[in-house]
Design a protein around this motif. Structure first.
Motif: not given
Length: 525
Positions: A84-93, A106-112, A454-455, A462-466
């Motif tokens: 479910g990371e597609d939303d973060l890809k569009k709005k953040w990454a 959204d970052i908190r819900d996904y990465f803590g 952004r990096l 996109r480039l690292q494991r969760r």
């Protein structure tokens, strides 16, 4: 699931574990105990990943941990799935979102919470750099037109104090929104331990004067090593000046600038080497100290590692600011290295120019090269992993294809977020401690941070494991580090103005010896 030569094991904890987790963390006298909801809220995915990861970290019945099994070749690696990371890809990454507000919730819900608080702090820090960068640029440009008349000084330490105080309010607002004021990290760690072992008992505090003395002694030895590195750079600069003079590579007035530039490059290389050494030393010292909990271990490691990194980064700047040109003796009795080479002097325009060049080179290299390597390294590594591994047929099981896609991403570890924090702390030190000599530091930091956000987003999504999500209600020991840097900034900038710059000699001359000391004289410009 089998995939050629590899076998993937999917792990998902039973719901009873989460029920036990919810029960252990319930406050008996809190509002949750008084008002019981009809149906408990679902456990977020970030919490599920954190609990499963903690269970996997625990020892098996045979006394082995998963890390031991990885070392023995039973398993190759472990990772949490990106879902479910597609939303973060569009709005953040995305680079196009560089000037947009970050989706912290959204970052908190996904990465803590810990990752979300890092980006909330980094975003606020970058936002506060805007007025500082504008003021620094104005001061730098006005210095050219007013250099012969006066020297302008700006109270940057006041900015650092305002930044920290407003960040505390910002952090409190975010944590209140997340309903985390009653949460305690040690309490959660104990609850996770009780899930694995009902008979778990907290490790007692083991204080030892012998162990504390040994750790303090080793820390002092490492600090002396950092100071010794500054002396090695002094020797290099003396020998480089003699070489440049004898080889006629530069004109006499260009030798000092060439020595400063090459010395800064050598110092930057030394910083890269000592960073790896300092991390290993700090880890060994923490293991020797035997902290009770993971949070205590992380706090102690942070203090030790930052202390060593501080001396590695700023030792040469301290030498240039307060020692360079002041231990050379006097004509007829000058101090010489090995009885042959004279110690270096300050630049013809004063020691402030040497400090300005040293800071500009080190900070410029650190910001540009670090950002490039931070993105190009993971990107190239990911591409190489994709090339080495065959992707298989498109008709295979979609879940296995998703597992393989996550496996081919770059690995992460417990230091992935820690390294980001450390990089920002060192940058904050550069933008505050010697800003009196380099007013462009906030501007460089602003441009670097706009790219850094952004990096980090692209790298994490996109480039690292969760990253394994971690709960937090503040940035921890890093806040004390920021406050310490603020105190050092007041002391260092005051000393730069008093001893390094010509501000006080100019004022003394103007009001005590100058032709206008008794008032304006129309005959004097």
């Amino acid at each position: 699931m089998e995939d050629g030569e590899k076998v993937f094991f999917g792990v998902r904890a039973d719901s009873r574990i989460f029920d036990l987790y919810r029960t252990l963390l319930m406050e008996p006298e809190g509002p949750a105990a008084r008002v019981q909801p009809a149906r408990p809220a679902p456990i977020p995915a970030a919490t599920r990943i954190r609990i499963v990861n903690f269970v996997l970290n625990s020892k098996t019945a045979a006394g082995d941990t998963l890390e031991d099994l990885v070392k023995n070749g039973v398993f190759e690696t472990r990772f949490a799935l990106h879902k479910g990371e597609d939303d973060l890809k569009k709005k953040w990454a995305r680079w196009r979102n560089m000037v947009h507000k970050q989706p912290i919730d959204d970052i908190r819900d996904y990465f803590g919470e810990k990752v979300a608080l890092y980006f909330a702090w980094l975003g606020w820090y970058t936002y506060m750099l805007v007025p500082a960068a504008v003021a620094g640029l104005v001061i730098f440009l006005s210095g050219f037109s007013l250099f012969n008349a006066s020297q302008i000084r700006w109270g940057w330490e006041a900015w650092a104090t305002v930044f920290l105080e407003i960040w505390k309010r910002q952090r409190a607002r975010v944590v209140l929104h997340w309903d985390l004021y009653g949460w305690d990290e040690d309490q959660e760690e104990m609850a996770l331990e009780l899930i694995n072992c009902p008979d778990y008992k907290l490790r007692p505090h083991q204080h030892s004067y012998l162990r504390s003395t040994a750790i303090l002694t080793l820390c002092l030895l490492m600090i002396c090593l950092m100071i010794g590195m500054a002396h090695v750079l002094v020797v290099y600069r003396v020998l480089a000046a003699a070489l440049f003079n004898s080889a006629l590579l530069f004109q006499e007035e260009q030798v000092t600038t060439a020595v400063v530039v090459t010395g800064a490059l050598v110092h930057y290389v030394a910083i890269l080497i000592m960073t790896k050494v300092n991390k290993r030393v700090a880890l060994k010292l923490c293991d020797f100290e035997k902290p009770r909990t993971f949070s205590e271990r992380e706090s102690k490691f942070t203090v030790k590692f930052f202390t060593l990194q501080f001396f590695a980064h700023f030792s040469s700047l301290v030498y240039i600011a307060f020692i360079l040109g002041r231990i050379n003796g006097h004509p007829g009795k000058s101090v010489r290295l090995a009885g042959l080479w004279r110690l270096e002097e300050c630049h013809l325009s004063g020691c402030m120019m040497d400090l300005f060049l040293q800071m500009a080179i080190i900070m410029g290299l650190k910001q540009t090269l670090s950002n490039c390597m931070e993105y190009l390294g993971p990107w190239l590594a990911h591409k190489c992993r994709l090339i080495r591994v065959k992707l298989g047929h498109a008709s295979e099981d979609p879940e296995l294809r998703d597992w393989r896609r996550n496996y081919l991403l770059n690995p992460v570890n417990t230091f992935s977020l820690f390294d980001e924090f450390m990089e920002m702390m060192i940058q904050y030190g550069f933008t505050t401690i010697f800003v009196a000599a380099f007013p462009l530091a906030p501007l460089l930091a602003l441009f670097s941070n706009l790219v850094e956000i952004r990096l980090d987003a692209i790298k994490m999504v996109r480039l690292q494991r969760r990253l394994v999500p971690r709960k937090a209600k503040d940035i921890g020991t890093w806040l004390q580090v920021l406050e310490t840097i603020g105190v050092l900034a007041v002391i260092a900038n005051g000393m730069v103005i008093a001893f390094t710059s010509e501000f006080i000699p100019r004022v003394v001359y103007k009001y005590h010896y100058g032709p206008c000391r008794k008032g304006a004289d129309p005959a004097v410009e």
